[in-house]
Every structure is written in C-alpha cells, then in structure tokens.
Design an enzyme around this catalytic site. Sequence first.
Site, short mmCIF file in Angstrom:
data_model
loop_
_atom_site.label_atom_id
_atom_site.label_comp_id
_atom_site.label_asym_id
_atom_site.label_seq_id
_atom_site.Cartn_x
_atom_site.Cartn_y
_atom_site.Cartn_z
N SER A 1 -2.09 -8.65 -5.92
CA SER A 1 -1.58 -9.49 -4.75
C SER A 1 -2.68 -9.87 -3.40
CB SER A 1 -0.54 -9.18 -3.65
OG SER A 1 -0.66 -9.60 -3.02
N TYR B 1 4.83 -4.53 1.58
CA TYR B 1 4.46 -5.06 0.08
C TYR B 1 2.91 -4.96 0.49
CZ TYR B 1 4.48 -8.55 -2.53
OH TYR B 1 4.29 -9.54 -4.00
#
Length: 278
Positions: free
Chosen positions: A162, A175
């Site tokens: 990510s 996250y």
Amino acid sequence: MFKNKTAVVTGAGGTLCSEIAINLAKKGASVVLVGRTKEKLDIVYDKIVAAGGVALVYPCDVTDEKAVNALAEEVASRFGGCDFLINGAGGNNVKAMPTITKFDERELSGELPEGQRGLYDIDMGAFRSVLDINIMGTVLPTMAFAKQMVKKGGGSVINFASMNTYCPLTRGFAYAMSKAAISNLTQSFAAYYAPANIRINAVAPGFMVNERSKAYLGTVEDGLTARGQSVINHTPMGRFGQANDLLGCVNWLLGEGSAFVTGITVPVDGGFLTLGGV
C-alpha cells in the site's frame, strides 16, 4: 505463460482482485477464487465462466490455518497444485481508527466532543484483527501454497502492499503498520524461497476507485471530500486508479519477463510517491 497453470487469488470478491482473477482466467489460467463471502465470489465466477474460463469458488478465512491448509488440499486435488498465488485478502476496520489526526489531551479524560475518537478510544480487538488479516492472511497462504510450488519446480507469489507501506497515512495505525510488514515479509520470504525457484514480490496500489473510496474520498467527476482533494493534489496524474491499472504490473511480476526479479514492492500509484507535499 498462464495457459494450463493454476492461480489462487485471495480477496477475489473485491474490486481489485476480482479484476486480476478475471484477467488471469482470460489468459488461460484455472483460477481459484478465495474470500469470506461466497456471494461476491459467485459474481466473479459467473463472469469467468461466461467468457469460457475455468474457476472454482472456495469460501475461506485466510487467517484460519486449518482452513487454509484444507484449501490447499482442495487445490492440489482439483488442479494438481498452485503455480501463482495472489495474496489480495486484507482490509481495515473503522473501529481500529481514531477520528482525530493528532493527540488531544481531552481523549485521556473522556472529554472529546461526541462522535470523536482518539487513539486511546479505539477498539484494540479491531486493531489486532487488522494486523491478523493483512499479515497472517498473507503468511499462511504463502506457506501453504509454497509447498505445492516446490513440488512443481517453482512458482510466483504477489502480495498486496500500500502507499502506507512507505509512509503511514493519518488515523490508520494498524493498517499502515501491517502494510509496512508486507514489504518486509515479501523481502524475507523471497530470500528464503529463492532456492526453490519461487519468486515473491508485491504491488503497492495507490488510491484506487471502489465503493469504499467513493464514500470517504469522493470522485474527481462528481466531487471530492477534503481528504480526496488532498490525495489528488498529491497525485501528479490527477486521478484515482482503476482496477485494470494493476494488470500490467501483475502480469509482469507473474510472467517470464520478471524471471530475475524477486523481493520487490512496485508502486502503482499515479506518481503519488513522487511528491513530498511541499
């Protein structure tokens, strides 16, 4: 390259990995669609079969080691083992996220305005669940299917990193932490499995369009939220990514063109990482 091969795609009911699964099936691979929600997988299955492809729906929680091992046994029985693994399962949990972006002393005394949450107010069970799905949900399938790749003389794995891998975005502590781990385990697993001719790489999608992103970022066409405008200001190409923007990178990492490439994380981000914000 993909004909008569078997690809296992976790998170296959999602916007990004459903597109990857459909693309691999079009190229001749038999695709095992893995996810928690059978109804979402069935939609992808129908598209693949309608186009003449081969697919199998297999609902599975990739954080459950026994369930993952059972999945691997089914793949070995049906298709003779796995050649390609896409570790796309993952996600975030709003309960693991504060609503404020920096420490406020009022969170220690419970005096934040109604509807606001500080770091000390988040659900730590949700925090752990985010780490589990993103990290162990990558580790367990990799270990299970690498055994099959060893027997077949090699294979290729793609993990999902990510933009948070490179620099954490605000509020997404669990996250971001888990996606940073993905880059590290991609490197360490790549080194470990290299003698078995198994290549392990990762893609790091930028801000991609899906239903969730529309809710908190908006769209360029219909209007952006403040956070969405900040993202676009930071993206030289001036748009969010589409699922098919990942296909070229995925095909390259799985294919013979990257035969001497392992352990890397490739940003597919419209240039997001090129701007320092000033």
